[in-house]
Design an enzyme around this catalytic site. Structure first.
Site, PDB file in Angstrom:
ATOM      1  CE  LYS A 106      34.474  30.761  44.450  1.00 15.86           C
ATOM      2  NZ  LYS A 106      35.235  31.401  43.299  1.00 15.86           N
ATOM      3  CG  ASP A 146      38.284  30.455  45.210  1.00 15.41           C
ATOM      4  OD1 ASP A 146      38.393  31.490  44.380  1.00 15.41           O
ATOM      5  OD2 ASP A 146      38.127  30.524  46.016  1.00 15.41           O
TER       6      ASP A 146
END
Ligand code: NAD
Length: 419
Positions: A106, A146
């Site tokens: 991430k 995201d």
């Protein structure tokens, strides 16, 4: 949102909760609680007025035992090292829960993108992609969208990577525009898996979704699609929606597609003519509905709020929307929580399909994408409930982690330790 709970500690607590139900050594388990590496970098970006602004950016690669690191990139003022670490860990367990051959990663930049022009955001994204270049690639680490990033940012990252590498490698990122190698069905995929999880959950618990009332917190990519598909494909009654500006309510049901049009036109749900009342977004979470879908940010529901939740079923569209305390409270109260690592895994699953298509240089139809996604999510749901029934796990989240930890630990064990 409480903002007081460290999401990385939440992740570690969730793994600890599952540890008692898996036959994995303490040393392996400890390894599965920490990222393999975290890049922290300062980006220097030229503003439109010629000045230079500095931005802090991260990329965490949590575990690569089951395949390349995989996970989104978030642009938000609250991005922190621990948040990125937690989100990368959730990706590991999410990919393992739905059994796709990826590890977890991430990234994020500490930025409020609303304060910058498109040209400034492009320079920021390309500076970040330049820092990421040695770490990413179709066989190493594959970023995706995201919060506050989307096709535009993915196209910039892909182009920067391909230019610097002097190659074409569309599988470097997923969530691209279809014209740049994106997959049919990707934009809807997260909301679609939330809808599928809700459908399976109601069936498993012997309840009729067509009679259900539903509240959805957060009306971005995940929440707006989930709300629309729960409304249109399952026939449930979506009675409340919210965004950061507040909640809208209609006990007879909201026209979700029309609410989306209103949001696109005005930038907010507030003022939607199909609502009969508006209230603060915290009130939405405690409404008397059958299904609650938190689809905003993490830690939206703390222990105190969890005491007041009236829904019987919670399907998590957001990542980590419950604090560990909230999780305990809802378990004690017999509220069935179907966890993020299953429910919102549609995004990464269709990202995987996108990557497969990029490697094959062969595009699938949207129908094929949706059918394959349904197969993956329903299989994962069945595995999760079977684990729940056979392990005495106290709730579905722990059952999901048990399944996922077993899979990751097996791959780690088979890989052994190098050197
Ligand atoms: P997004 O930026 O598109 O939408 C976020 C929404 O939440 C916005 O409507 C915003 O107004 C709303 N919001 C923010 N604070 C709120 C509050 N306090 N109360 C009510 N609403 C609030 O982001 P997204 O892509 O939809 O992601 C939402 C969540 O889903 C995140 O946790 C993300 O990590 C997770 N997720 C997204 C994807 C994806 O494919 N987009 C995939 C997996 C998980």
């Amino acid at each position: 949102m409480t903002g007081e709970v460290n999401p990385f500690e939440s992740l570690q607590a969730q793994i600890d909760d599952a540890a008692g139900y898996v036959d994995v050594g303490a040393d392996v388990l400890e390894r599965l609680k920490r990222p393999e590496r975290v890049l922290e970098t300062t980006l220097s970006v030229e503003m439109d007025d010629g000045s230079i602004e500095l931005f802090t950016a991260y990329r965490s690669q949590f575990n690569g035992d089951r395949g390349p690191y995989k996970g989104g990139i978030r642009y938000h003022p609250n991005v922190s090292r621990d948040e990125v670490k937690a989100l990368s860990g959730w990706m590991v367990y999410k990919c393992a829960t739905v059994d796709i051959p990826y590890g977890g990663g991430k990234g994020g930049i500490v930025v409020d993108p609303r304060e910058y022009s498109a040209a400034e955001l492009e320079r920021l994204t390309r500076a970040y992609a330049t820092e990421l270049r040695p770490l990413i690639g179709p066989d190493r680490d594959i970023p995706a969208p995201d919060v506050n990033t989307g096709q535009r940012e993915m196209n910039w990252i892909k182009d920067t990577y391909e230019t610097l590498e002097n190659t074409t490698a569309p599988g470097t990122v997923t969530g691209k525009a279809p014209s740049s190698g994106g997959s049919a069905g990707r934009v809807e995929a997260t909301g679609r898996s939330v809808m599928l999880t809700a459908r399976e959950a109601f069936e498993y618990l012997g309840k009729d979704i067509a009679d259900a009332t539903v509240a959805v917190q957060g009306f971005g990519n995940a929440g707006s699609v989930a709300a629309r598909l729960i409304d249109e494909e399952l026939g449930a009654n979506v009675v409340a929606l919210s965004d950061s500006g507040g909640a809208i309510h209609n006990p007879d049901g909201l026209d979700v597609a029309a609410a989306k049009e209103h949001k696109v036109d005005t930038g907010t749900l507030s003022g939607f003519s199909g609502a009969v009342e508006e209230f603060g977004n915290e009130d939405l979470l405690t409404m008397d509905v059958d299904l609650l879908v938190p689809a905003a940010l993490e830690n939206a529901i703390d222990g105190e709020l969890a005491e007041r939740i009236s829904a019987d079923i919670v399907v998590e569209a957001a990542n980590g929307p419950l604090t560990p305390r909230a999780d305990d409270v809802l378990t004690d109260r017999d509220v069935a929580v179907f966890p993020d690592i299953l429910a919102n895994a549609g995004g990464v699953t269709v990202s995987y399909f996108e990557w497969v298509q990029n490697r094959q240089r062969f595009a699938w139809t949207e129908q094929r994408v949706n059918e394959e996604l349904e197969r993956v999510i329903t299989n994962a749901f069945d595995t999760l409930t079977e684990t729940y029934e056979t392990t005495d796990a106290p709730n579905y989240r722990t059952a999901a982690y048990v399944t996922a930890i077993r899979r990751v630990a097996r791959a780690a064990d088979e890989a052994g330790v190098f050197p």
